[in-house]
Scaffold this motif. Sequence first.
Motif, short mmCIF file in Angstrom:
data_model
loop_
_atom_site.label_atom_id
_atom_site.label_comp_id
_atom_site.label_asym_id
_atom_site.label_seq_id
_atom_site.Cartn_x
_atom_site.Cartn_y
_atom_site.Cartn_z
N LYS A 72 -0.78 -11.69 9.45
CA LYS A 72 -0.63 -11.32 8.05
C LYS A 72 0.21 -12.36 7.34
O LYS A 72 1.21 -12.85 7.88
CB LYS A 72 0.04 -9.95 7.94
CG LYS A 72 0.06 -9.33 6.56
CD LYS A 72 0.59 -7.90 6.64
CE LYS A 72 0.54 -7.20 5.30
NZ LYS A 72 1.00 -5.79 5.41
N ALA A 73 -0.21 -12.72 6.13
CA ALA A 73 0.52 -13.72 5.35
C ALA A 73 0.93 -13.13 4.01
O ALA A 73 0.17 -12.39 3.39
CB ALA A 73 -0.32 -14.97 5.14
N ALA A 129 -7.30 -8.64 1.30
CA ALA A 129 -6.30 -9.24 0.41
C ALA A 129 -5.96 -8.26 -0.71
O ALA A 129 -6.79 -7.48 -1.17
CB ALA A 129 -6.82 -10.55 -0.19
N ASP A 143 5.12 -12.27 10.36
CA ASP A 143 4.29 -12.54 9.20
C ASP A 143 4.60 -13.93 8.64
O ASP A 143 5.76 -14.36 8.60
CB ASP A 143 4.53 -11.51 8.09
CG ASP A 143 4.04 -10.12 8.46
OD1 ASP A 143 3.22 -10.01 9.40
OD2 ASP A 143 4.45 -9.15 7.81
N ILE A 189 -0.53 -11.21 -1.89
CA ILE A 189 -0.05 -12.15 -2.89
C ILE A 189 0.87 -11.42 -3.85
O ILE A 189 0.47 -10.41 -4.46
CB ILE A 189 -1.21 -12.80 -3.66
CG1 ILE A 189 -2.15 -13.53 -2.69
CG2 ILE A 189 -0.69 -13.77 -4.72
CD1 ILE A 189 -3.41 -14.07 -3.33
N LEU A 200 -11.61 -14.44 -0.98
CA LEU A 200 -11.16 -13.94 0.32
C LEU A 200 -12.06 -12.83 0.82
O LEU A 200 -12.28 -12.69 2.03
CB LEU A 200 -9.71 -13.46 0.21
CG LEU A 200 -8.68 -14.58 0.02
CD1 LEU A 200 -7.30 -14.00 -0.28
CD2 LEU A 200 -8.62 -15.49 1.24
N GLU A 257 -5.11 -11.29 6.97
CA GLU A 257 -4.74 -10.39 5.87
C GLU A 257 -3.73 -11.13 5.01
O GLU A 257 -2.80 -11.76 5.52
CB GLU A 257 -4.13 -9.09 6.42
CG GLU A 257 -3.73 -8.10 5.37
CD GLU A 257 -3.23 -6.79 5.96
OE1 GLU A 257 -2.68 -5.97 5.20
OE2 GLU A 257 -3.36 -6.58 7.19
N ILE A 258 -3.92 -11.07 3.68
CA ILE A 258 -3.06 -11.81 2.77
C ILE A 258 -2.58 -10.90 1.64
O ILE A 258 -3.38 -10.23 1.01
CB ILE A 258 -3.78 -13.04 2.18
CG1 ILE A 258 -4.11 -14.04 3.30
CG2 ILE A 258 -2.93 -13.71 1.11
CD1 ILE A 258 -4.88 -15.27 2.81
N ILE A 293 2.18 -14.40 0.26
CA ILE A 293 2.26 -15.56 -0.62
C ILE A 293 2.96 -15.14 -1.91
O ILE A 293 2.51 -14.21 -2.59
CB ILE A 293 0.86 -16.12 -0.93
CG1 ILE A 293 0.22 -16.65 0.36
CG2 ILE A 293 0.94 -17.22 -1.99
CD1 ILE A 293 -1.22 -17.09 0.19
N VAL A 332 -3.10 -20.19 -0.37
CA VAL A 332 -4.08 -19.37 0.35
C VAL A 332 -4.78 -20.21 1.41
O VAL A 332 -4.99 -19.76 2.55
CB VAL A 332 -5.10 -18.76 -0.63
CG1 VAL A 332 -6.29 -18.17 0.12
CG2 VAL A 332 -4.43 -17.68 -1.47
N ALA A 347 -4.41 -16.62 9.09
CA ALA A 347 -4.19 -15.33 8.42
C ALA A 347 -5.49 -14.54 8.33
O ALA A 347 -6.53 -15.06 7.93
CB ALA A 347 -3.63 -15.56 7.02
N ALA A 364 -2.58 -20.56 4.37
CA ALA A 364 -2.53 -19.31 5.14
C ALA A 364 -3.78 -19.15 6.00
O ALA A 364 -3.70 -18.76 7.18
CB ALA A 364 -2.38 -18.13 4.20
#
Length: 215
Positions: free
Chosen positions: A2-3, A121, A24, A93, A114, A90-91, A5, A80, A88, A83
Amino acid sequence: MKAFIYTGGTVHPDFITEHPKGDDLVIAADSGYSNAKLLGEKPSVIIGDFDSYGAGALPDGPEIIRLNTEKDNTDTQAAVDVALERGAEEIVIIGGLSGRLDHTLSNISVLEHLNVLRVYAVMTDGQSRVRFIRNGSSLIGRSGFKYLSVIAADSRVKGVEIDGVKYPLNKASLFRTVQYAVSNEITGNCALIAVKKGGIYVIESRDLNPSEKRH
């Protein structure tokens, strides 16, 4: 993996419920570093051309990726890409939904990109939270957001169902030029949103008191 941003724009810390944990990946995109600091987060990567970051020197410790000021992608899109390159799946933001309209529209289009890549996302600034769905469904849990809106991203979207809300829809069509599924409200523990053909933005939002309209 998971990221998270962190990007630019106004965020409302009291209403941000998404926070990184453990392993993460945490990335700040240009002025998003200020938002990360505001929320008490410590990015491991800071990326950008730093034309909009005016809060002083960048910190020692995080990896710094400097971009050319003349580039095709926005800083958020570049973050993105980093990531995704680092695995990643799952992101989240944080930011990106206020300020310049061109930046906002560019940012939310990242969610559609995405979705094509099958990466879950979501984007939020605390006042609003946005997801993108194409030819699928999602459960949206009841939370502090009062309103639930569905916005057609294509010329015509077919087979839209919204259940568990004040104004349900069943096998409805939505049109990009005539948006009417706006300012609904979840009445149960969650709402089910589904679309048979086409893409939709699912937006949770809340009104803010004047005293809450701040960083």
